[in-house]
Write a protein that holds these residues in place. Sequence first.
Motif, PDB file in Angstrom:
ATOM      1  N   GLU A  56      -0.097  -6.637   2.444  1.00  0.00           N
ATOM      2  CA  GLU A  56       0.908  -6.079   2.997  1.00  0.00           C
ATOM      3  C   GLU A  56       2.098  -5.706   1.727  1.00  0.00           C
ATOM      4  O   GLU A  56       3.073  -4.983   1.703  1.00  0.00           O
ATOM      5  CB  GLU A  56       1.998  -6.942   3.751  1.00  0.00           C
ATOM      6  CG  GLU A  56       1.181  -7.512   5.225  1.00  0.00           C
ATOM      7  CD  GLU A  56       2.149  -8.272   6.097  1.00  0.00           C
ATOM      8  OE1 GLU A  56       3.075  -8.694   5.472  1.00  0.00           O
ATOM      9  OE2 GLU A  56       1.825  -8.504   7.097  1.00  0.00           O
ATOM     10  N   ASP A  57       1.580  -6.071   0.613  1.00  0.00           N
ATOM     11  CA  ASP A  57       2.611  -5.931  -0.600  1.00  0.00           C
ATOM     12  C   ASP A  57       2.071  -4.853  -1.444  1.00  0.00           C
ATOM     13  O   ASP A  57       2.347  -4.573  -2.630  1.00  0.00           O
ATOM     14  CB  ASP A  57       2.531  -7.318  -1.456  1.00  0.00           C
ATOM     15  CG  ASP A  57       0.931  -7.436  -1.966  1.00  0.00           C
ATOM     16  OD1 ASP A  57       0.041  -7.053  -1.504  1.00  0.00           O
ATOM     17  OD2 ASP A  57       1.112  -8.537  -2.946  1.00  0.00           O
ATOM     18  N   PHE A  58       1.058  -3.944  -0.867  1.00  0.00           N
ATOM     19  CA  PHE A  58       0.624  -2.694  -1.777  1.00  0.00           C
ATOM     20  C   PHE A  58       1.818  -1.811  -2.118  1.00  0.00           C
ATOM     21  O   PHE A  58       2.704  -1.781  -1.230  1.00  0.00           O
ATOM     22  CB  PHE A  58      -0.705  -2.140  -1.135  1.00  0.00           C
ATOM     23  CG  PHE A  58      -0.235  -1.360   0.107  1.00  0.00           C
ATOM     24  CD1 PHE A  58      -0.157  -0.047  -0.053  1.00  0.00           C
ATOM     25  CD2 PHE A  58      -0.275  -1.851   1.511  1.00  0.00           C
ATOM     26  CE1 PHE A  58       0.250   0.657   1.319  1.00  0.00           C
ATOM     27  CE2 PHE A  58       0.033  -1.332   2.325  1.00  0.00           C
ATOM     28  CZ  PHE A  58       0.493  -0.071   2.589  1.00  0.00           C
ATOM     29  N   ASP A  59       1.760  -1.045  -2.955  1.00  0.00           N
ATOM     30  CA  ASP A  59       2.742  -0.135  -3.328  1.00  0.00           C
ATOM     31  C   ASP A  59       2.503   1.247  -2.843  1.00  0.00           C
ATOM     32  O   ASP A  59       1.492   1.901  -3.490  1.00  0.00           O
ATOM     33  CB  ASP A  59       2.787  -0.070  -5.022  1.00  0.00           C
ATOM     34  CG  ASP A  59       4.041   0.795  -5.662  1.00  0.00           C
ATOM     35  OD1 ASP A  59       4.878   1.216  -4.637  1.00  0.00           O
ATOM     36  OD2 ASP A  59       4.249   1.007  -6.804  1.00  0.00           O
ATOM     37  N   PRO A  60       3.301   1.694  -1.868  1.00  0.00           N
ATOM     38  CA  PRO A  60       2.888   3.047  -1.068  1.00  0.00           C
ATOM     39  C   PRO A  60       3.429   4.099  -2.183  1.00  0.00           C
ATOM     40  O   PRO A  60       3.425   5.376  -1.728  1.00  0.00           O
ATOM     41  CB  PRO A  60       3.737   3.090   0.131  1.00  0.00           C
ATOM     42  CG  PRO A  60       4.737   2.051  -0.129  1.00  0.00           C
ATOM     43  CD  PRO A  60       4.268   1.230  -1.164  1.00  0.00           C
ATOM     44  N   GLY A  61       4.418   3.674  -3.113  1.00  0.00           N
ATOM     45  CA  GLY A  61       4.958   5.215  -4.029  1.00  0.00           C
ATOM     46  C   GLY A  61       4.393   4.806  -5.478  1.00  0.00           C
ATOM     47  O   GLY A  61       5.219   5.109  -6.226  1.00  0.00           O
ATOM     48  N   GLY A  62       3.403   4.289  -5.869  1.00  0.00           N
ATOM     49  CA  GLY A  62       3.148   4.069  -7.381  1.00  0.00           C
ATOM     50  C   GLY A  62       2.663   5.453  -7.901  1.00  0.00           C
ATOM     51  O   GLY A  62       2.462   6.630  -7.355  1.00  0.00           O
ATOM     52  N   ARG A  63       2.250   5.152  -9.208  1.00  0.00           N
ATOM     53  CA  ARG A  63       1.782   6.441  -9.951  1.00  0.00           C
ATOM     54  C   ARG A  63       0.732   7.235  -9.235  1.00  0.00           C
ATOM     55  O   ARG A  63       0.609   8.361  -9.077  1.00  0.00           O
ATOM     56  CB  ARG A  63       1.383   5.880 -11.429  1.00  0.00           C
ATOM     57  CG  ARG A  63       2.360   5.422 -12.183  1.00  0.00           C
ATOM     58  CD  ARG A  63       1.891   5.320 -13.492  1.00  0.00           C
ATOM     59  NE  ARG A  63       1.352   6.459 -14.254  1.00  0.00           N
ATOM     60  CZ  ARG A  63       0.739   6.675 -15.190  1.00  0.00           C
ATOM     61  NH1 ARG A  63      -0.155   5.517 -15.513  1.00  0.00           N
ATOM     62  NH2 ARG A  63       0.102   7.757 -15.624  1.00  0.00           N
ATOM     63  N   ILE A  64      -0.425   6.410  -8.711  1.00  0.00           N
ATOM     64  CA  ILE A  64      -1.490   7.065  -8.222  1.00  0.00           C
ATOM     65  C   ILE A  64      -1.299   7.701  -7.016  1.00  0.00           C
ATOM     66  O   ILE A  64      -1.827   8.655  -6.671  1.00  0.00           O
ATOM     67  CB  ILE A  64      -2.708   5.982  -8.103  1.00  0.00           C
ATOM     68  CG1 ILE A  64      -4.000   6.616  -7.702  1.00  0.00           C
ATOM     69  CG2 ILE A  64      -2.357   4.960  -7.136  1.00  0.00           C
ATOM     70  CD1 ILE A  64      -4.539   7.502  -8.660  1.00  0.00           C
ATOM     71  N   VAL A  65      -0.436   7.109  -6.341  1.00  0.00           N
ATOM     72  CA  VAL A  65       0.136   7.951  -5.031  1.00  0.00           C
ATOM     73  C   VAL A  65       0.944   9.015  -5.135  1.00  0.00           C
ATOM     74  O   VAL A  65       0.384  10.079  -4.467  1.00  0.00           O
ATOM     75  CB  VAL A  65       0.852   6.852  -4.092  1.00  0.00           C
ATOM     76  CG1 VAL A  65       1.517   7.612  -2.732  1.00  0.00           C
ATOM     77  CG2 VAL A  65       0.009   5.580  -3.471  1.00  0.00           C
ATOM     78  N   ARG A  66       1.777   8.940  -6.082  1.00  0.00           N
ATOM     79  CA  ARG A  66       2.811  10.193  -6.381  1.00  0.00           C
ATOM     80  C   ARG A  66       1.658  11.353  -6.985  1.00  0.00           C
ATOM     81  O   ARG A  66       1.786  12.554  -6.615  1.00  0.00           O
ATOM     82  CB  ARG A  66       3.516   9.814  -7.539  1.00  0.00           C
ATOM     83  CG  ARG A  66       4.712   8.803  -7.089  1.00  0.00           C
ATOM     84  CD  ARG A  66       6.133   9.028  -7.731  1.00  0.00           C
ATOM     85  NE  ARG A  66       5.562   8.911  -9.172  1.00  0.00           N
ATOM     86  CZ  ARG A  66       5.615   7.453  -9.972  1.00  0.00           C
ATOM     87  NH1 ARG A  66       5.717   6.512  -9.154  1.00  0.00           N
ATOM     88  NH2 ARG A  66       5.327   7.382 -11.204  1.00  0.00           N
TER      89      ARG A  66
END
Length: 1014
Positions: free
Chosen positions: A64-74
């Motif tokens: 549940e703590d994954f980053d939905p707005g990190g570098r790879i996502v952007r």
Amino acid sequence: MVRSGEEPRPAGRATDGTGPASLRELFLQGEPVETGVRTSILNSWRRSRSLGLSPDTSDLPYREDFDPGGRIVRAALPVLDRLQAMFAGSQVNISVADANGTVLLRRFGDPAMTRSLPAIQVVPGFVFAEQVAGTNGIGLALAERQLIRVYGAEHFAERSQQSACVALPVRDPLSGRIEGVLCLGYPRGFERPALGVAIRRAAEGIERRLLGQSSARERALLRTYLATGAGTAGPHRGVALDALANEFHPRDQAILREKAAELISGAQSGAAEVTLPDGRRVTLVGRPVTSGSGVQGIAIEAVLSGSPAGEPLAIPHQMDELPGLTAVAVPLSARPALTLPSGHVAASAGPVVTPDGDGGADGGRTDSSAAGASKPATADSAPSASQPATADGTVANAPEPVTADGTVPSGPEPVMADSRRRTAGPATADGARAPSEPAGEHPEAAFPARGLVMLGEPQVGAYALAARRRLELLSEASNRIGTTLDVRRTAEELAETAVPGLADFVTIDLPDAVLRGEASADPLADLRRTVVHGIREGLPFTPPGERIDFGPTTPQLRCLSRGEAVLEPDLKAAAGWLAQDPEHTERLLAHVHSLIAVPLVARGVVLGVAGFYRAGSSFGDDDRSLAQELASRAALSIDNARRYTHERTMVLALQRRLLPHGLPDQDAVEVAHRYLPAESDVGGDWYDVIPLSGARVGLLVGDVVGHGMLSAATMGRLRTAARSFAELDFPPEEVLTHLDNLVGRLDRDDPDGKGAGVIGATCLYAVYDPTVQRCLMARAGHPPPALVHPDGTVTYPDLPAGPPLGLGGLPFDAVEMDLPAGSQLVLYTDGLIEDRNRDVDLVLEQLREALAHPERAPEETCQAVLDTVAPAHPHDDIALLVARVHALDPDRIATWELSADPALVGEVRASAMRWLSDRGLDETGFAAELILSELITNAIRHGAGPIRVRLLYRRTLICEVSDASNTAPHLRRAASTDEGGRGLFLVAQLSQSWGTRYLPEGKVIWAECGLDAA
């Protein structure tokens, strides 16, 4: 894994009981499936089983703590939009996972797929790492760290049997670190060649956007740096660019930037003094910079020691290439304070200079009235210190918009200031301009000449520094690896080069066959630990010399079977490595953390495996590439050494086979010999001891020019010919003449030589006669012998050199000298005394001192000469022959002289029988009596007087009859009607050997019979 150009294997469950499904079932049942399954899939199955995974498990971990707005996502969002549009209406699902295998984004060609798929294939947050999900696209791409495909039954889990996928890691272009994985999943029947092309282009697009993010961070740092520290008082007209290019040679610029990269990678403020090749000293000062958006970096400025004060701040050329950069200047009061060493040139006072290099509106005034401080702020002027800054660190009145893709739109070009202009003022005696006002009147004195050398984030600086050091390591490897043609030493050079630049510990395992110079038939079966090298000793690595057996899932065996490097960032999670030897690996885990296993392969031959270990930080993909490059270079050198070792072994075996295997039985000399091959290659040196008639002995030493198989083969031919010529009782000068003719014929017959004289040799031949204690010797271009007298005096006889063998047409001269009993004659080849690093005269003096011990036995003399005179690393072969001469007891010699009168034959025969009887040789008397009768009679009938008879009693009895005629008798078979012609036949039957020896005047007919002859 499918490499570029490889056709995919059929996927899915086969109806005939064969194929991936059948093989997977066999594997799960514990049956061997070495063939029919791709290596990467089989290795993944083995790792999955060693981790205790079950193919029936349907649940996966959810984070549940994954980053939905990190570098790879952007970076991936717009790329996934394009992929979704490309595969619209299809059953393709698109996912992006982070470097831990956690899915961050999901897209579908047909949105309706979300209603039929399970949650683990729809909802982001599920982890598909191989350690928890078994063989799958995302997990295997992270494990293999390259493009992979997984089809149907190749998945370890049952839930994925009906699908296929292609996955590719996405890397940060600056660091090379894997940021995530892009994966395309589809039904098994949807396989298209375009999928591989599409995923590669999409991954490249994500990587470009990652690079764009880094560029935006650098621009934010630069804007903040200019806003807070680059300006000076007075009207702003721009920032002086390329000041370093005007001031320094490109070589000096490179030195400064290398040091600046080190300071940035250190992630702290500080100063370092750099001495340039021309003697100038430049101080690099680093200070932290933080943009309004939170990007932290280090700015490195150059303080030019001894330059006029007040130089404008300069930005190097590479910063000029940033698009849309608008220079901003602020008053000096906005500069952050820098703490410099006491007495530093930066502490000296100086005039204030505006950015354009002018001293102010009045041409040199630097007081507050001339600084333009009251000028209203315009779009071009410097903002005040109180003006607010935007979130990205720019000044509020000079915003720089950023587009959606992270780039900055083009703006007006900054005004280029002439950095060569200086403050105007009266000239001093030395021609320099003096300031218009005393420096003490300005409490805010400017720094001396300064220029921005480099600005960047510490992490990126560390990457740049690491890249430079990798290049340095590769350059060092080119110089250090392969300096010798020794397999073991070359492996050691690889380990020494890699520690500590790449790894903390290195192990190298080579097959026994490779160490012997051969190609190993099964390199996986006969590996032996060859090298263990590290920053310290005492680690529980398998010691050198012991056999190594790697398990089927170990990184070493996987890299050997795949032919490429295998990276294990964390050995504690490497199931295959832990399964090899749990007790041993558990102890090793206390000291090492990460491993790169690299195969040593050259020219298609597997030579072994190298293991690179780190004790602290983990290896990355850049490290793996570097290890692969080092191993490839070392493997080529090892293969060269192996080939050389193989050829040298064969040549050395041939050389030793052609040299004497033992010394003949004789009483004239006591002989010892040594042969020492060259360290680099085997040559054509040889020696020989040849028993001759009349109790004499021939001593022969020679050297064929060159090295290798041809020289060894030529040596064998020359030694055989020399022995044959010597056994014909030719004198030394005639033996050399015959050898000279032979070498000339060999050269002319050589198909590659074309008569150009490519074959040459030197030779020394000596014949010692123990009955008179004299030696006759001649040489052909060979070093003279050394003569050790019984009193310890060592001399080098003045022996005519003669031309080397093969020149042809020139005579050889022989010299005869006395050799008292107990003297030692030392013959050697030029490899003993000639060396590129030693003076020949000094070496001959060393040889003289080593031989000045007549009490030593020949064996001891040989060893002493090699220990004290021979070079430590001989570049040429060495052949050494030491002979201590003995004299034949006069009581064992009997001589009679008679005229050509047949009546005297009986008297001589009777005297000889009495002499033999006195020495207990009655059993030999009968044969000797017949031999003497025939030889003396032939000399009287067919020869010329005077006639001389001699008996020599040693290991055998030698009967000699000489006369003044040069006509030699010939053995023939007499007919039954012939009255004569049977004398020599009887001599040949009663003796062991017989022959003719020619003298300067006349000849000698001799016969040798055993002491037990009746």
